[in-house]
Design an enzyme around this catalytic site. Structure first.
Site: not given
Length: 484
Positions: A220, A167-168, A55, A38-39, A308, A63, A95
């Site tokens: 996010e 996060r991120d 990710q 993913n990301d 998602w 996932w 992450f």
């Protein structure tokens, strides 16, 4: 001679079998050989290479077990997949985050004082084996060999608020303060917090932004970047924020704000109180920009091409997930407001120019189209796969929208997949389209790149042809096959 011929036949048949078993494998977009992605993470340019971390689940095509996969490229288009860079370890999943080049060895982590790569990532820690109970904090890892091997910093975490949702980190060099800057999300608060550090280890909060714009889902993947204004020596600042759920088209999506940044805080321009969308389609999420680009190079944005809502259901194997094309960014003042303009990095892949865009060709292919509306105010094209599968792309001038309709594009995928996505037209700009069709995607850049709209498709045919959408629609089209 006979033995050689037999060997060649085996090789060709193996190649055909591989292609038939992976009909949706993108040819000009990055996808991992196998498993889930993913990301994008840690996008950075260093010593002649563009790095793409992402990710990644090394153990399956859904996932889980999140780690950082890794690929490198000399041109942003041809990628060499490398071994997993940052693996899940000791109960910590890896992450999303950033990679910086510590040229001054401010961290003290670069061996011999020479520049090294430092990853700043979110650690996700499950408590007591219950996946619903967890904490998130910010951590470091270091590479001394151009990203090939990594070691985790023994002093982790470097920033811990003892929160569940935190996060991120997007980390860049903050020239006004001569320090590092981190933009990091407080997802449930709809806030991007700004932190400063002299050494990537000790972080001090200096400001925050939000809530603002759309707040229907968690925030996010923030990214704060300086964007050049077309036709001038000026720049504006853009703060991009992922939203999941609650995206414009349902599921995940990304908004941006235009403003100023003084080294401490980001503030929207008075004329820019309405947020924009980096992509108006269903399938571009958590796009981030490259760090440490060569001087004079425009910012480059790259995103995850999925949503998602149905990412775990798309009919691909042995992988799930792919990236958008890289996009060079600028800002343009249009109708009194700045908009982000995105130009896909694709021209270097041009093969033969098509003599007739209406003739069927194998994907991947790019079409550049200029349109004039009919009397009803419609202007568009149909990307036709076969008699019953197509994607319509165009403008409804009376309603003031640009659209992509994939409701007839695919084999069955999931609920909410067969949709039409729309964006607000800019009436002062021409009705043009740049349509890039790969095995399982249609990326559209409309009105000179002021609108980006990305959508996955899963057609039963790998052949496409272009035709006007309506007998009275006038179009001028050029097309090129794209080389892998």
């Amino acid at each position: 001679m006979n033995a050689l011929l037999a060997l060649l036949i085996v090789f060709v048949l193996q190649g055909v079998g591989f292609a038939q078993s992976e009909p949706y494998r993108p040819q000009v977009h990055f996808s991992p050989r196998e498993h889930w992605t993913n990301d994008p993470n840690g996008l950075v340019y260093f010593e002649g290479e563009y790095h793409l971390f992402y990710q990644y689940n090394p153990q399956g095509d859904v996932w889980g077990h999140m780690s950082w996969g890794h690929a490198v490229s000399k041109d942003l288009l041809h990628w060499q997949e490398l071994p997993v860079a940052l693996p899940e370890h000791g109960g910590e999943m890896i992450f999303t985050g950033s990679v910086v080049v510590d040229e001054r060895n401010s961290s003290g982590l670069c061996a011999g004082g020479t520049p090294c790569m430092v990853a700043v990532y979110t650690g996700h820690h499950i408590i007591g084996g219950d996946s619903k109970r967890y904490t998130q904090d910010q951590n470091l890892a270091v590479s001394q060999d151009r990203g090939r091997t990594w070691s985790f910093y023994k002093g982790n975490p470097v920033l811990d608020l003892h929160m569940k949702e935190f996060r991120d980190p997007s980390v860049t060099w903050n020239e006004p303060r001569k320090a590092w800057l981190m933009a990091v999300a407080l997802p449930d608060d709809h806030v991007v917090a700004m932190y400063s550090s002299p050494d990537l280890k000790k972080w001090e909060k200096i400001s925050s932004f939000g809530p603002a714009g759309d707040v229907a889902g968690q925030w996010e993947c923030p990214d704060l970047l300086k964007v050049p204004v077309e036709g001038s020596a000026e720049s504006v600042w853009a703060l991009k924020v992922g939203l999941n759920p609650g995206g414009l088209q349902g599921g995940s999506g990304e908004q941006y704000f235009i403003g100023t940044f003084d080294g401490t805080s980001f503030k929207r321009l008075p004329s820019q109180q309405e947020n924009g969308w980096t992509d108006w389609g269903k399938d571009s999420y958590c796009a981030i920009s490259y760090n440490h680009l060569p001087a004079g190079e425009k910012p480059v944005l790259l995103g995850w091409m999925s949503n998602w809502e149905y990412a775990a259901e798309v009919p691909t194997k042995p992988w799930r997930g792919q990236m958008t094309l890289p996009r060079r960014l600028s800002a343009r003042l249009v109708e009194g407001k700045y908009v982000l303009v995105q130009q896909p990095v694709v021209e270097a892949l041009h093969g033969a120019e098509l003599k007739d865009a209406s003739a069927a060709v194998a994907t991947p292919v790019e079409y550049r189209v200029s349109l004039q509306p009919d009397k009803a105010g419609s202007a568009g094209v149909r990307v036709r796969y076969d008699a019953t599968h197509w994607v319509d792309v165009g403008f409804d001038v009376k309603r003031g929208v640009m659209f992509v309709d994939r409701s007839h594009s695919s084999v069955p995928v999931a609920k909410g997949f067969a949709v039409r996505t729309e964006a607000k037209m800019l009436r002062s700009l021409p009705l043009d389209l740049d349509v890039i069709v790969d095995a399982s995607s249609v990326e559209v850049f409309a009105q000179q790149g002021a609108i980006a709209m990305t959508n996955l498709v899963y057609p039963p045919s790998g052949q496409v042809a272009l035709e006007p959408l309506g007998a009275e629609v006038k179009m001028r089209a050029r097309g090129w096959t794209l080389r892998k």
